[in-house]
Motif scaffolding. Structure first.
Motif, PDB file in Angstrom:
ATOM      1  N   GLY A  70       0.809  -1.212   0.000  1.00 23.84           N
ATOM      2  CA  GLY A  70       0.000   0.000   0.000  1.00 23.84           C
ATOM      3  C   GLY A  70       0.847   1.269   0.000  1.00 23.84           C
ATOM      4  N   PRO A  71       1.715   1.472   1.006  1.00 28.89           N
ATOM      5  CA  PRO A  71       2.594   2.643   0.988  1.00 28.89           C
ATOM      6  C   PRO A  71       3.536   2.677  -0.220  1.00 28.89           C
ATOM      7  CG  PRO A  71       2.533   1.668   3.165  1.00 28.89           C
ATOM      8  CD  PRO A  71       1.801   0.725   2.268  1.00 28.89           C
ATOM      9  N   LEU A  72       3.974   1.503  -0.666  1.00 28.68           N
ATOM     10  CA  LEU A  72       4.882   1.465  -1.810  1.00 28.68           C
ATOM     11  C   LEU A  72       4.175   1.944  -3.075  1.00 28.68           C
ATOM     12  CD1 LEU A  72       7.805   0.683  -2.315  1.00 28.68           C
ATOM     13  CD2 LEU A  72       7.035  -1.565  -3.000  1.00 28.68           C
ATOM     14  N   ALA A  97      13.124  -0.458  -2.898  1.00 26.19           N
ATOM     15  CA  ALA A  97      12.248  -0.946  -1.832  1.00 26.19           C
ATOM     16  C   ALA A  97      11.327  -2.046  -2.343  1.00 26.19           C
ATOM     17  CB  ALA A  97      11.419   0.212  -1.268  1.00 26.19           C
ATOM     18  N   LEU A  98      10.833  -1.895  -3.568  1.00 27.32           N
ATOM     19  CA  LEU A  98       9.960  -2.917  -4.153  1.00 27.32           C
ATOM     20  C   LEU A  98      10.713  -4.230  -4.339  1.00 27.32           C
ATOM     21  CD1 LEU A  98       7.331  -3.816  -5.443  1.00 27.32           C
ATOM     22  CD2 LEU A  98       8.114  -2.846  -7.604  1.00 27.32           C
ATOM     23  N   VAL A 150       8.598   5.627   1.491  1.00 29.06           N
ATOM     24  CA  VAL A 150       9.805   4.832   1.251  1.00 29.06           C
ATOM     25  C   VAL A 150      10.507   4.521   2.576  1.00 29.06           C
ATOM     26  CG1 VAL A 150      12.091   4.818   0.196  1.00 29.06           C
ATOM     27  CG2 VAL A 150      10.137   5.680  -1.094  1.00 29.06           C
ATOM     28  N   LEU A 151      10.614   5.541   3.453  1.00 32.87           N
ATOM     29  CA  LEU A 151      11.309   5.329   4.723  1.00 32.87           C
ATOM     30  C   LEU A 151      10.569   4.341   5.621  1.00 32.87           C
ATOM     31  CD1 LEU A 151      12.450   8.977   5.599  1.00 32.87           C
ATOM     32  CD2 LEU A 151      13.804   7.128   4.610  1.00 32.87           C
ATOM     33  N   ILE A 152       9.232   4.310   5.520  1.00 33.38           N
ATOM     34  CA  ILE A 152       8.457   3.392   6.360  1.00 33.38           C
ATOM     35  C   ILE A 152       8.670   1.948   5.919  1.00 33.38           C
ATOM     36  CG2 ILE A 152       6.277   3.264   5.085  1.00 33.38           C
ATOM     37  CD1 ILE A 152       6.664   3.905   8.851  1.00 33.38           C
ATOM     38  N   SER A 153       9.369   1.751   4.794  1.00 33.15           N
ATOM     39  CA  SER A 153       9.696   0.390   4.355  1.00 33.15           C
ATOM     40  C   SER A 153      10.619  -0.300   5.348  1.00 33.15           C
ATOM     41  CB  SER A 153      10.357   0.422   2.974  1.00 33.15           C
ATOM     42  OG  SER A 153      11.583   1.137   3.016  1.00 33.15           O
ATOM     43  N   LEU A 172      18.616  -3.984   0.731  1.00 35.20           N
ATOM     44  CA  LEU A 172      18.014  -3.173  -0.331  1.00 35.20           C
ATOM     45  C   LEU A 172      17.104  -2.088   0.243  1.00 35.20           C
ATOM     46  CD1 LEU A 172      17.137  -5.874  -3.014  1.00 35.20           C
ATOM     47  CD2 LEU A 172      18.780  -4.013  -3.262  1.00 35.20           C
ATOM     48  N   VAL A 173      16.290  -2.460   1.211  1.00 36.00           N
ATOM     49  CA  VAL A 173      15.370  -1.497   1.810  1.00 36.00           C
ATOM     50  C   VAL A 173      16.137  -0.421   2.574  1.00 36.00           C
ATOM     51  CG1 VAL A 173      13.540  -1.214   3.508  1.00 36.00           C
ATOM     52  CG2 VAL A 173      13.459  -3.120   1.913  1.00 36.00           C
ATOM     53  N   VAL A 174      17.172  -0.826   3.300  1.00 37.24           N
ATOM     54  CA  VAL A 174      17.998   0.145   4.019  1.00 37.24           C
ATOM     55  C   VAL A 174      18.680   1.097   3.035  1.00 37.24           C
ATOM     56  CG1 VAL A 174      20.058   0.409   5.445  1.00 37.24           C
ATOM     57  CG2 VAL A 174      18.347  -1.311   6.043  1.00 37.24           C
ATOM     58  N   LEU A 175      19.149   0.561   1.899  1.00 37.91           N
ATOM     59  CA  LEU A 175      19.787   1.394   0.886  1.00 37.91           C
ATOM     60  C   LEU A 175      18.801   2.425   0.334  1.00 37.91           C
ATOM     61  CD1 LEU A 175      22.178   2.076  -0.937  1.00 37.91           C
ATOM     62  CD2 LEU A 175      21.401   0.276  -2.506  1.00 37.91           C
TER      63      LEU A 175
END
Length: 312
Positions: free
Chosen positions: A100-102, A121-122, A234-237, A265-268
């Motif tokens: 949803g957020p993505l 992030a995806l 993106v940050l909430i990922s 990947l998400v941290v990046l």
């Protein structure tokens, strides 16, 4: 650079939410999923109402509509998510819900940097999903519930941003939590009242309200006042990342190579959004001077000089 205080608020929210979710699962056999969600929101709202004492009697119609939409998105997001994690593993549910957020971040992306962060992030979410799906089969109803929760999560981000702009302080959040809890109460029936018959259950309910609602939503409201919705999305990922880490640390769940790759990947993606320079503001158009401008007041010496020139 993205506001560092806002980033710390998001990290604190992610940690608090995962701890609160662990407590909430313990209440499901007694209060039910809808009941746990309703009690959690109502308790958190009551606590925050006492702390903030919002002057909601002075709110305008626009402010009330914004808070009501915020409360509805909060209630539905929590209710459907709790129904989902009653049927499928927590880590898998958080991963699917993040779609949803993505999707919101992708829709609001305006630059190549935004698109790149969403893509990273995806990809991380896909890896987490692959890791989750390689285990036992998932409940179709649970997946449907969490997809609905993800859609309301995107609505929550926009509604929270709006309320953060319309209503100062945390008063809007306090009333929204109560509205969300009242909205879920009819779905829970009287089963949720069992938490008030046992001190241990009441302690679990209060802990869930504080860790899963009061703390994280307060921190996210503060963060959204300092971030654009696409950057926040993106940050909430980091939330699925913390779900995987807490599953490994607290629940002894396996942290596979796919999960580690997804976390990196998400941290990046989050780091790129955090350290990126904010976009330049578009200069405001020049304001046209009024056609009629009153004459400036002249000094006495200037007026006398003008009179003498006319006479001569």
């Amino acid at each position: 650079m993205t506001n560092p205080f806002a980033v710390l608020c998001i990290i604190g929210s992610c940690i608090s939410l995962q701890l609160g979710a662990a407590l909430a699962i313990e209440l499901f056999p007694f209060a039910g999923t809808w009941g746990t969600a309703a009690i959690r929101l109502l308790m958190a709202g009551a606590i925050l109402m006492v702390i903030t004492r919002p002057k909601f009697h002075t709110w305008t119609r626009k402010q009330w509509i914004g808070v009501a939409l915020f409360g509805a998105s909060l209630g539905m997001m929590n209710g459907f998510f709790y129904n989902a994690i009653d049927l499928i593993p927590l880590g898998t549910a958080v991963t699917i819900e993040f779609l949803g957020p993505l999707a919101l971040a992708a829709f609001l992306s305006r630059t190549f940097r935004d698109a790149a962060c969403v893509a990273l992030a995806l990809l991380g979410m896909v890896l987490l999903g692959l890791d989750s799906f390689t285990g036992e089969s998932l409940s179709l109803l649970g997946v449907i519930f969490v997809l609905i929760a993800g859609a309301f999560w995107a609505c929550y981000i926009l509604a929270s941003k709006n309320v953060g702009t319309l209503v100062p302080g945390q008063g809007g959040l306090a009333v929204a939590l109560v509205i969300g809890g009242i909205l879920l109460a009819p779905l829970s029936g009287t089963k949720a009242l069992v938490v008030f018959t046992d001190w241990n259950l009441l302690a679990l309910a209060v802990g869930t309200a504080i860790l899963a609602s009061l703390v994280p939503y307060s921190l996210e409201l503060v963060a959204l006042r300092r971030l654009e919705p696409n950057v926040f999305s993106v940050l909430i990922s980091l939330e699925p990342v913390f779900a995987g880490l807490f599953g490994w640390i607290l629940l002894s769940q396996n942290l596979s190579a796919l999960k580690i790759s997804a976390i990196l990947l998400v941290v990046l993606a989050s780091i790129i959004q955090t350290v990126a320079k904010p976009s330049k503001k578009v200069p405001e158009p020049d304001v046209e001077e009024p056609i009629y401008q009153p004459a400036r007041k002249r000094s006495l010496r200037q007026r006398l000089r003008r009179v003498s020139n006319v006479r001569s």
